[in-house]
Write an enzyme that holds these catalytic residues in place. Sequence first.
Site, PDB file in Angstrom:
ATOM      1  N   ALA A   1     -19.734  24.589   3.289  1.00 26.24           N
ATOM      2  CA  ALA A   1     -19.758  24.617   1.821  1.00 26.24           C
ATOM      3  C   ALA A   1     -19.614  26.054   1.347  1.00 26.24           C
ATOM      4  O   ALA A   1     -20.068  26.982   2.012  1.00 26.24           O
ATOM      5  CB  ALA A   1     -21.050  24.005   1.296  1.00 26.24           C
ATOM      6  N   ASP A   2     -18.989  26.208   0.203  1.00 24.34           N
ATOM      7  CA  ASP A   2     -18.884  27.529  -0.403  1.00 24.34           C
ATOM      8  C   ASP A   2     -18.607  27.381  -1.886  1.00 24.34           C
ATOM      9  O   ASP A   2     -18.175  26.323  -2.334  1.00 24.34           O
ATOM     10  CB  ASP A   2     -17.797  28.381   0.246  1.00 24.34           C
ATOM     11  CG  ASP A   2     -18.176  29.853   0.246  1.00 24.34           C
ATOM     12  OD1 ASP A   2     -18.438  30.403  -0.849  1.00 24.34           O
ATOM     13  OD2 ASP A   2     -18.247  30.453   1.320  1.00 24.34           O
ATOM     14  N   SER A   3     -18.882  28.447  -2.611  1.00 26.40           N
ATOM     15  CA  SER A   3     -18.666  28.468  -4.060  1.00 26.40           C
ATOM     16  C   SER A   3     -17.912  29.728  -4.443  1.00 26.40           C
ATOM     17  O   SER A   3     -18.103  30.780  -3.839  1.00 26.40           O
ATOM     18  CB  SER A   3     -20.006  28.443  -4.809  1.00 26.40           C
ATOM     19  OG  SER A   3     -20.729  27.282  -4.507  1.00 26.40           O
TER      20      SER A   3
END
Length: 198
Positions: A73-75
């Site tokens: 996951a990343d933003s």
Amino acid sequence: MTLILASQSSGRAAMLRAAGLAFETTAAHVDEEMLTASLRAAGQTPRNIADALAEAKAVKIASRLPGVTVIGADSTLALDDGSMLAKPETPEEAADHLRRMAGRRHRLFSAAVAARDGAPIWRAIGEAKLWIRPLSDAFIADYVAQNWDSIRWTVGCYEIEGAGVQLFDRVEGDPWTIIGMPMLPLLTWLRATGLAPQ
């Protein structure tokens, strides 16, 4: 089947724990700065960069652990002028980021990618729009001093589930995307694959 979260984010791990999932965490150690710079130079959008970073994390761990499902996951955070902000490296940089965002809207993209045997098998990307209220220099200084240990790991210099909520006038989007992962699509997929209770 084992589930691994390829992230050091306490917020993402807390979301999975709160949902009642059994999982382990493993840091992927992906050079996010280099990958982001390369993707930006190639003309990729902040949305696509979040997806690529999440995939890189998931695939890196999944390639070492056959048969294991890994969630990366990343933003990414994009200002309305198209510029992106990264995680701050110093309290001074965090204060600068907050000054740049104050009184403005920004968009936050949170991606999750599942990988198994070194290849992506599922993905989702959430988008939220957030409006930070006008902030005084004194407020910014106090906020950064009191919250540096937690905000240093976030692209927007805030944890909306904590003191960061004080920064905002308005938010559009689900809270999980803002914290760092599109949880509802992820849970739907995990249930469909037997990795979460029906």
